[in-house]
Enzyme design. Sequence first.
Site, mmCIF file in Angstrom:
data_model
loop_
_atom_site.group_PDB
_atom_site.id
_atom_site.type_symbol
_atom_site.label_atom_id
_atom_site.label_comp_id
_atom_site.label_asym_id
_atom_site.label_seq_id
_atom_site.Cartn_x
_atom_site.Cartn_y
_atom_site.Cartn_z
ATOM 1 N N LYS A 198 0.841 -1.196 0.000
ATOM 2 C CA LYS A 198 0.000 0.000 0.000
ATOM 3 C C LYS A 198 0.880 1.251 0.000
ATOM 4 C CE LYS A 198 -1.646 2.854 2.792
ATOM 5 N NZ LYS A 198 -1.526 4.109 2.008
ATOM 6 N N GLU A 273 9.800 0.992 10.744
ATOM 7 C CA GLU A 273 10.848 2.001 10.537
ATOM 8 C C GLU A 273 10.166 3.347 10.727
ATOM 9 O OE1 GLU A 273 13.916 1.391 10.203
ATOM 10 O OE2 GLU A 273 13.869 -0.724 9.632
ATOM 11 N N CYS A 307 13.841 10.197 7.287
ATOM 12 C CA CYS A 307 13.879 9.748 8.680
ATOM 13 C C CYS A 307 15.279 9.774 9.266
ATOM 14 C CB CYS A 307 13.275 8.346 8.789
ATOM 15 S SG CYS A 307 14.012 7.174 7.656
HETATM 16 P P1 NAI Z 1 1.972 8.489 8.099
HETATM 17 O O1 NAI Z 1 2.739 7.701 9.085
HETATM 18 O O2 NAI Z 1 0.556 8.828 8.399
HETATM 19 O O3 NAI Z 1 1.976 7.723 6.677
HETATM 20 C C1 NAI Z 1 2.803 6.638 6.323
HETATM 21 C C2 NAI Z 1 1.971 5.525 5.686
HETATM 22 O O4 NAI Z 1 1.073 5.008 6.651
HETATM 23 C C3 NAI Z 1 1.104 5.969 4.508
HETATM 24 O O5 NAI Z 1 1.048 4.929 3.548
HETATM 25 C C4 NAI Z 1 -0.262 6.133 5.155
HETATM 26 O O6 NAI Z 1 -1.320 5.993 4.239
HETATM 27 C C5 NAI Z 1 -0.250 5.002 6.148
HETATM 28 N N1 NAI Z 1 -1.184 5.143 7.267
HETATM 29 C C6 NAI Z 1 -1.634 6.277 7.846
HETATM 30 N N2 NAI Z 1 -2.497 5.992 8.846
HETATM 31 C C7 NAI Z 1 -2.587 4.646 8.908
HETATM 32 C C8 NAI Z 1 -3.308 3.739 9.735
HETATM 33 N N3 NAI Z 1 -4.101 4.168 10.699
HETATM 34 N N4 NAI Z 1 -3.152 2.418 9.521
HETATM 35 C C9 NAI Z 1 -2.334 1.968 8.563
HETATM 36 N N5 NAI Z 1 -1.643 2.769 7.745
HETATM 37 C C10 NAI Z 1 -1.760 4.092 7.910
HETATM 38 O O7 NAI Z 1 2.785 9.814 7.794
HETATM 39 P P2 NAI Z 1 2.202 11.237 7.277
HETATM 40 O O8 NAI Z 1 0.892 11.516 7.936
HETATM 41 O O9 NAI Z 1 2.226 11.207 5.819
HETATM 42 O O10 NAI Z 1 3.319 12.241 7.813
HETATM 43 C C11 NAI Z 1 3.232 12.785 9.125
HETATM 44 C C12 NAI Z 1 4.579 12.787 9.805
HETATM 45 O O11 NAI Z 1 5.051 11.458 9.939
HETATM 46 C C13 NAI Z 1 5.697 13.472 9.054
HETATM 47 O O12 NAI Z 1 5.695 14.846 9.248
HETATM 48 C C14 NAI Z 1 6.910 12.809 9.631
HETATM 49 O O13 NAI Z 1 7.251 13.398 10.859
HETATM 50 C C15 NAI Z 1 6.454 11.399 9.867
HETATM 51 N N6 NAI Z 1 6.859 10.496 8.763
HETATM 52 C C16 NAI Z 1 7.984 9.750 8.925
HETATM 53 C C17 NAI Z 1 8.424 8.948 7.900
HETATM 54 C C18 NAI Z 1 9.652 8.128 8.043
HETATM 55 O O14 NAI Z 1 10.206 7.661 7.047
HETATM 56 N N7 NAI Z 1 10.133 7.874 9.241
HETATM 57 C C19 NAI Z 1 7.751 8.893 6.600
HETATM 58 C C20 NAI Z 1 6.531 9.682 6.559
HETATM 59 C C21 NAI Z 1 6.153 10.459 7.599
#
Ligand code: NAI
Length: 502
Positions: A198, A273, A307
């Site tokens: 996904k 991660e 990250c």
């Molecule tokens: P997110 O963690 O919400 O999104 C990452 C993935 O998780 C996406 O595919 C999203 O559709 C999915 N997702 C979201 N809610 C979910 C749920 N309840 N169950 C299963 N999957 C779910 O990240 P977002 O909202 O795009 O970004 C917010 C903050 O998260 C960023 O500002 C950053 O601080 C952090 N982040 C960290 C990342 C990393 O590589 N460590 C990558 C993306 C965001």
Amino acid sequence: MSAAAQNITPSPDAQSFLNREHRLLIGGQWVTSASRESIDVFNPATEGHLAKVAAGGKDDIDRAVSAARKAFRGEWSKLTAYERTRLIWKLADELEANLALASELEVLDNGMPLMLAQYSIASFGCEFLRYYAGWATKITGDTIPVSPTGVRNGESLTYTRREPIGVVGAIIPWNAPLIMATLKLGPALAAGCTVVLKPAEQTPLTALFLGELIKRVGFPDGVINIVPGYGETAGAALAAHPDVDKIAFTGSTEVGKKIVAAAMGNLKRVTLELGGKSPMVVFPDADLSRVIPGVTRGAFFLQGQNCMAGTRLFVHQDIFDKVVAQVGDLAGKFRIGPGMSPDSDLGPLISAEQRDRVMGYVASGKQSGAELVCGGEVLPGRGFFVKPTLFSKTNMDMQIAREEIFGPVLCAQSFGDGELQAVADEANKGIYGLSGSVWTRDISVAHRMAAMIDAGQVSINCHAAVDPAIPFGGNKQSGWGREFGREGLDPYLKTKATTVVY
Ligand code: NAI
Ligand code: MG
């Protein structure tokens, strides 16, 4: 600094891909979503509409998981390890043959500079797949040289098999979309698992492009299923699905915790991660000709939407002012613009939401008394551009120094002479422990400090050294488990011990 709103027209190949109907890849077929709902995908450099993509929901996830289960039990499980190697390798070759188009689509969708897209897709797309293609033939168990209780020596044989864990749900973020997909697929396929991928709702295009390559390569139907959708619907359904054996997640710590809760229903395995707030520690004897470009890139690479980004700069007081001034100078010289423009060193942030979030942190930094050295502004005009921002005189009581901003914001603070442990304690504050770097010419300080930093990965005289063979992952709330390298294969395997008594 080039004009942010500069208009760069997609190539005919990219335009033709964008114009297609974008459906879900389930069981080897492109299918419409059950709800017929769709996601609008935007170019973060221009705010222009790029494409409409089918939005998968729970019903589609159910279909994809059952296709993955069927494939897991079917033809895929009969292939030899060599055949899996060849298929994964062929996918790498297809991706390499389509590097220009894949990179362009990545830039349009995510915003990153083209050079970076090309480099990362070549090394973390193609080479990563090849690295794991090689592992498929090297998964072995043990023979155990004992006899079970009550059986005489020589009258039994015990051996272990490393079996694929089953159906894997891979949930990935938007910051490096295509390589995130390959990072999940490589070890899963090498181990013999099947996958439901996904992609993030913001950036589904290159996963769908990869889906076309997957079809061309000839994986058996259902081995890799791709279901774009929102996190709260498609992502949550995948994480909670009773017939998924493992979730591999990359994203925020907040959602990582939701994944763990959702996984409880069937106790599926989970690797995470998550976020980071990685320290870069600079000692007074460090070679500044390496430190300045190294820490500046370490902080602002991918606009800080990364990250591993080094977001906390600790500098010895003797060189603090000099280092801060030089990092600020270099950051101020970065050219910001659309990733497709060859002049751009930095692209836009992913979305208006992310830009506003980052600017909220900038305001918080100013309010908390940190000193703004450079940046702290958006670029006027279209696109979600934020100037690289450096705050000096920060400390760990400030929100900007504690929380993951995921944007181009670097916090600097000084340290004095004294115990290395005191410096490490400061660098180790906070909930994260993903990456870190130490900058010094003194090998004993380097290795002692590297050992004291509580992170999954520490680099010396560079920041965030990554390679498919180097284990990668986080301590504390930065994650569970390791990806990459031999260790990255383990979460996709389960051990079975078999004993025969003669
Ligand atoms: P997110 O963690 O919400 O999104 C990452 C993935 O998780 C996406 O595919 C999203 O559709 C999915 N997702 C979201 N809610 C979910 C749920 N309840 N169950 C299963 N999957 C779910 O990240 P977002 O909202 O795009 O970004 C917010 C903050 O998260 C960023 O500002 C950053 O601080 C952090 N982040 C960290 C990342 C990393 O590589 N460590 C990558 C993306 C965001
Ligand atoms: Mg989210």
